[in-house]
Design a protein around this motif. Structure first.
Motif, short mmCIF file in Angstrom:
data_model
loop_
_atom_site.label_atom_id
_atom_site.label_comp_id
_atom_site.label_asym_id
_atom_site.label_seq_id
_atom_site.Cartn_x
_atom_site.Cartn_y
_atom_site.Cartn_z
N ALA A 1 -8.19 -9.07 0.62
CA ALA A 1 -7.95 -9.84 -0.61
C ALA A 1 -6.85 -10.87 -0.39
CB ALA A 1 -7.59 -8.91 -1.76
N PHE B 1 -13.26 -11.39 -0.60
CA PHE B 1 -13.07 -10.44 -1.69
C PHE B 1 -14.11 -9.33 -1.63
CE2 PHE B 1 -10.53 -13.79 -3.85
CZ PHE B 1 -9.41 -13.02 -4.06
N TYR C 1 -0.73 -7.99 -7.55
CA TYR C 1 -1.64 -7.69 -8.66
C TYR C 1 -2.77 -6.77 -8.19
CZ TYR C 1 -5.21 -8.27 -12.19
OH TYR C 1 -6.18 -8.03 -13.13
N VAL C 2 -3.33 -7.09 -7.02
CA VAL C 2 -4.42 -6.25 -6.51
C VAL C 2 -3.90 -4.84 -6.27
CG1 VAL C 2 -6.05 -5.91 -4.61
CG2 VAL C 2 -5.64 -8.20 -5.50
N ALA D 1 -7.95 -19.51 -0.58
CA ALA D 1 -8.24 -20.13 -1.87
C ALA D 1 -7.03 -20.90 -2.39
CB ALA D 1 -8.64 -19.05 -2.87
N SER E 1 -13.00 -6.95 0.76
CA SER E 1 -11.89 -6.19 0.20
C SER E 1 -12.42 -5.05 -0.66
CB SER E 1 -11.00 -7.12 -0.64
OG SER E 1 -10.18 -6.37 -1.50
N GLY F 1 -0.52 -12.45 -5.89
CA GLY F 1 -1.92 -12.06 -5.89
C GLY F 1 -2.10 -10.65 -5.33
N GLN G 1 -2.55 -3.59 -10.12
CA GLN G 1 -3.43 -3.85 -11.26
C GLN G 1 -2.62 -4.15 -12.52
OE1 GLN G 1 -6.49 -0.94 -11.54
NE2 GLN G 1 -7.67 -2.12 -13.02
N PHE H 1 -7.39 -14.74 -0.65
CA PHE H 1 -6.63 -15.46 -1.67
C PHE H 1 -5.76 -16.54 -1.04
CE2 PHE H 1 -3.21 -15.67 -4.99
CZ PHE H 1 -4.02 -16.23 -5.96
N VAL I 1 -14.18 -17.49 0.45
CA VAL I 1 -13.21 -16.68 -0.29
C VAL I 1 -13.91 -15.49 -0.95
CG1 VAL I 1 -11.60 -16.69 -2.21
CG2 VAL I 1 -11.66 -18.63 -0.64
N VAL J 1 0.84 -1.19 0.00
CA VAL J 1 0.00 0.00 0.00
C VAL J 1 0.88 1.25 0.00
CG1 VAL J 1 -0.37 0.45 2.47
CG2 VAL J 1 -2.23 0.80 0.85
N LYS K 1 -8.15 -3.28 2.09
CA LYS K 1 -8.46 -3.95 0.83
C LYS K 1 -7.44 -5.05 0.54
CE LYS K 1 -10.68 -0.24 -1.80
NZ LYS K 1 -12.01 -0.87 -1.90
N LEU K 2 -6.16 -4.66 0.67
CA LEU K 2 -5.11 -5.62 0.36
C LEU K 2 -5.12 -6.79 1.33
CD1 LEU K 2 -2.15 -3.33 -0.68
CD2 LEU K 2 -3.25 -5.12 -2.04
N ARG L 1 2.81 1.09 -3.82
CA ARG L 1 2.09 0.68 -5.02
C ARG L 1 2.24 1.63 -6.18
NH1 ARG L 1 -3.62 2.76 -4.50
NH2 ARG L 1 -4.10 1.39 -6.26
#
Lengths: 448, 488
Positions: free
Chosen positions: A385, A369, A254-255, A392, A372, A251, A258, A389, A365, A195, A381-382, A198
């Protein structure tokens, strides 16, 4: 100008109570069926079990009502349902071991203890962490703690090698899997780190083939995590933990950014590392071979794929509807109560039961999300997620290993498999998710 | 960060779909082959855990399952194991199944489609799956008499009911006790199995239907005679019967047993040729008819086709495109002609049943656990082997053979017996196989059978008539007794 009005909002606590009743029914019914088939059904004992389950469920429900009234109402019942199914299965496997193997085990009772400890831990998290953003302060502390926890099994005298993988430590005569707790610390660390960084990671970099790739000097963190993952794989002889660790990072990266280019770069790096490790280190290579040629007579005879194939036999004998709880022979699969509990469940509950279990995981899961997306701060959020994840991915790695989608590894199935570290760690994740979801749903409902 | 979180959740969905697909593959698509994998002990355990149905002879179980207190739950028990081993086969934790235990496995263990309603009933009643009982066509006392008559000599006996094709007796010697392989101790079973298969005399070979096929020797003359009758010969037709038959394209000659002459003027009737089993006459007859005619007739009797009775029966063989000399040799059942004892019993059975060959079968009926009959084998015509008139002629010729020819070891007072001997050279220095193929009574047969004593039981200078005919006689006498008492 937007106005903030006092609204009578639906917290979902009543829905949670109704869903908990269903989870309670599943838990008690499954246990009763197991006892019945083992010709050991004593109603007063089942009554105590049912009452205990009710106390645990109602207790956590009340804690949420009081301290996190807007928390996601589906999360808790779904996890309780999985946990109840796992308890019944482990109890059943105790019977199987006693009946056919002459083994006197009591994993079932121990697991009840771990469950209680797990639920309490989750509630303590809800009570102590009133705002998840406070965790951001511990970003680097969590990072270091996570790293140490991951590396603990490598410490001579402390580390313990079980079934070929060095992911346990021995403490006070108990074996613990520090990787399970490290996983949470790492999510906190990644969330805090990403965060903050990013923007740099997301925006700068050369464009190749229409994809913006990261600048080499920004690759530092990725390379570091990658190196750690490869080290884990080689020294702890566990592809699962390393895949999970690296996968969570990718993961979350990526979140945060993006940018699919990060994921591609990371996957390529991991593939290179995994193939190299498989070529250089025989124990990693053997795992690949056992995965690809599991049914091959020679591989089977060498013993490397025997556990996997026995699990397949078990699942196949279950077929579409399963043999029924207590009617199969899950004891024929090594580690039927832990690593291979999915095969045991597949055997006795059938494909139908397995689908239901996977659906429960998927619900959990997706709820993570949803939190998130709902929560406002980037760290939250991170984290949501990342935690979602992680569940999952862990399920994918374990179940994928048992069903031959990927090579077999030594991770545990969250809330189902026997094991204290895993149970408590995954319940802590539930606590964190409940806390974040409380924030997410409260903010969503306060704005009109 | 919401958009990538959404996308990540889609990726998760895809991962889970992969898991669901893999689980479906294992538990549904690939399940059957995994369940049948020999390494899958689970299937064996589960099967042993069920109550397996009995195998029944004459209304009495000779194989059944007893409850025991071990992981397999039931112990397979064989009464008179060695006597029925050729038919029942064994049921082993280690070595799987053979015989009826194998072919009727799904009925015995209760998983057959025809037992669906029974299973459904068990399911609702909360009872365990139960197997059906398989009732054989065997006659216990005939089986016992046949085994006793053959004694410890290597060989086989197959007896059929000519009017139905039901197998009344099937004996192979030496035999073994399936109980040796039915134990639950892997080490003991392994040891027993090793000692059984290491024996030279092959006790686990079912010589009656699935061993090495034998040269039928002179019993094959019945087939050649049937071909001749169909081609317009009558029992009185004069055939060429020299002391030695020159084999075209070869310096060798074909002689008679012991070098004797069949006839003083090198000619005799077809009937006499069969009666004294004249090799030169049948060698010449085969050549005159042409191999194609003999071959077709042999196929009418069942040569060249394997059977499932339901035990798998090895197909009896014929030579491929033999030349004249080979045709002559083949016509006396030598060269490349091979037959199972069951095949020879089928020849007798077809002649006995006015030329109609019934399909041989071993399973009379199948009963569900509630004793309801769920399957009965109905007699079925297998081949129209020969015309009824020809069959009658051939029967008369076989009766003559027993009364005053090579089959003199077989007559039973008061009953007309039709028979044919065979002494089959094996090509090595060992003694020939002794055959006897017969049925009785000739006018209304109740039993048709073939007896073979391998290498004449080690005796030299003996013939099918001297060695195998008395065995056949004993069995036929028992069959006639049983018939009189209405037990056959």
């Amino acid at each position: 100008m937007a106005t903030v009005a006092e609204l009578k909002v639906r917290t979902g606590r009543r829905a949670e109570l109704a869903l908990l009743a269903i989870a309670w029914g599943i838990t008690v019914l499954a246990r009763g069926l197991v006892d019945y088939h083992a010709a050991f059904l004593e109603l007063d004992e089942l009554g105590i079990y049912a009452a205990g389950a009710a106390v645990l469920m109602l207790g956590s429900h009340l804690v949420l009502r009081r301290f996190a009234p807007h928390a996601d109402p589906v999360l808790l019942p779904a996890v309780f349902a999985l946990n109840g199914i796992g308890l019944a299965m482990i109890h059943r496997i105790d019977f199987g071991y006693a009946q056919y193997r002459g083994r006197d085990t009591d994993f079932g009772t121990a697991q009840i203890g771990w469950t209680i400890a797990g639920v309490v831990a989750a509630m303590v998290v809800v009570l102590l962490i009133r705002d998840h953003r406070r965790l951001r302060r511990f970003t680097y502390t969590a990072g270091i703690a996570g790293l140490i926890l991951y590396l603990l099994p490598l410490v001579p005298g402390l580390g313990l090698e079980i079934n070929g993988a060095r992911i346990w430590i021995s403490l006070f005569g108990r074996s613990l899997q520090p990787g399970e707790v490290a996983k949470i610390a790492m999510v906190v660390f990644f969330a805090g780190f990403l965060v903050t960084n990013r923007d740099t990671l997301a925006l700068a970099g050369p464009k190749i083939l229409g994809l913006r790739f990261p600048r080499p000097r920004d690759m530092g963190p990725l390379l570091l995590v990658w190196a750690a993952a490869i080290l884990l794989m080689v020294y702890e002889r566990d592809l699962g933990a390393s895949l999970l660790f690296f996968g969570i990072f990718l993961g979350m990266l990526y979140v945060a950014t993006q940018r699919i280019s990060w994921v591609l770069t990371g996957l390529a790096l991991f593939a290179v590392g995994a193939v190299a490790a498989g070529t250089i280190f025989s124990h990693v290579g053997a795992r690949y071979n056992a995965w690809l040629n599991a049914l091959d007579a020679e591989v089977y005879a060498s013993g490397t794929s025997e556990q996997l194939v026995r699990g397949l036999f078990g699942m196949a004998s279950g077929g579409l509807f399963g043999t029924g709880l207590g009617e199969g022979r899950p004891d024929l699969v090594p580690y039927a109560e832990s690593d291979f509990i999915i095969a045991s469940l597949g055997e006795e509950l059938g494909l139908t039961g397995l689908m239901a279990i996977l659906a429960l995981y998927l619900i959990i899961v997706q709820r993570a999300f949803r939190s998130s997306i709902g929560v406002r701060d980037g760290f939250g959020k991170l984290m949501a997620a990342g935690l979602g994840f992680s569940i999952a991915l862990q399920v994918f790695i374990v179940v994928g290993g048992v069903t031959r989608v990927i090579p077999l590894t030594g991770l545990t199935t969250p809330w189902l498999a026997y094991g204290g570290s895993s149970m408590i760690a995954n319940w802590i994740i539930v606590g964190l998710l409940l806390r974040i979801s409380d924030q997410a749903r409260r903010s969503a409902q306060e704005v009109t | 960060m919401n958009e990538p979180a959404r996308r990540l959740s889609v990726i998760v969905l895809l991962l889970f779909l992969a898991l669901m697909a893999a689980a479906s593959w294992i538990q549904v698509v690939d399940a059957n082959s995994l369940n049948q994998d020999p390494r899958n002990v689970r299937t064996i355990y589960r099967e042993f855990g069920n109550f397996r149905g009995p195998i029944v002879v004459d209304g009495r179980s000779v194989v059944w399952s007893d409850p025991v207190d071990d992981p397999f739950n039931y112990q397979r028990t064989y009464e008179d194991g060695p006597l029925y081993a050729a038919v029942t086969g064994f049921y082993s934790v280690v070595y799987g199944r053979s015989g009826l235990e194998r072919t009727e496995n799904e009925l015995l263990n209760g998983s057959a489609d025809s037992l669906f309603w029974t299973r459904l009933g068990n399911l609702f009643a909360g009872e365990q799956q139960q197997g059906a009982s398989v009732e054989t066509t065997l006659s216990g006392s005939l089986q016992q008499v046949a085994a006793d008559a053959l004694g410890d000599r290597a060989g086989a006996v197959v007896a059929l009911d000519p009017s139905t094709g039901a197998v009344l007796a099937m004996v192979t010697s030496p035999t073994y006790d399936p109980a040796l392989l039915a134990g639950h101790s892997t080490s003991v079973v392994n040891e027993n199995y090793a000692s059984l298969i290491s024996r030279d005399d092959g006790p686990m070979v079912n010589r009656a239907i699935a061993g090495d096929t034998y040269p039928p020797g002179s019993t094959f003359k019945l087939v050649v005679a049937a071909a001749a009758l169909e081609s317009g010969y009558s029992p009185d037709t004069q055939v060429y019967a020299p002391q030695e038959l020159e084999l075209p394209g070869s310096s060798a000659t074909l002689g008679n047993y012991g070098g004797v002459e069949c006839s003083s003027d090198d000619h005799m009737t077809l009937e006499d040729a069969l009666r004294v089993s004249c090799n030169t006459a049948f060698g010449d007859l085969g050549m005159s008819l042409g191999w194609g005619v003999v071959e077709r007739k042999a196929q009418d009797f069942g040569w060249g086709e394997s059977l499932e009775i339901p035990l798998p029966v090895t197909a009896s063989r014929l030579p491929v495109a033999p030349d004249d000399a080979q045709t002559a040799m083949s016509s006396i059942g030598q060269f490349d002609v091979r037959a199972t004892p069951l095949q020879m019993a089928m020849v007798a059975s077809a002649i006995a049943n006015d030329g109609t060959l019934m399909r041989p079968y071993l399973v009379e009926s199948v009963r569900a656990p509630d004793l309801q009959i769920i399957d009965t084998t109905l007699p079925e015509v297998y081949r129209e082997s020969m015309q009824a008139a020809d069959a009658a002629d051939l029967t008369d010729m076989m009766v003559t053979t027993v009364d005053s020819g090579s089959g003199r070891g077989a007559p039973i007072s008061g009953v007309e017996v039709a028979g044919k001997t065979g002494t089959a050279e094996t090509g090595t220095n060992s003694p020939p196989h002794a055959w006897f193929v017969s049925f009785a009574p000739a006018d209304d047969p109740v039993i048709a059978l073939a007896v073979i004593v391998e290498e004449s039981g080690g005796q030299t200078g003996t013939t099918g008539g001297a060695l195998a005919a008395p065995i056949a006689k004993t069995i036929m006498q028992e069959a006639l007794r049983l018939d009189r008492e209405g037990e056959l």
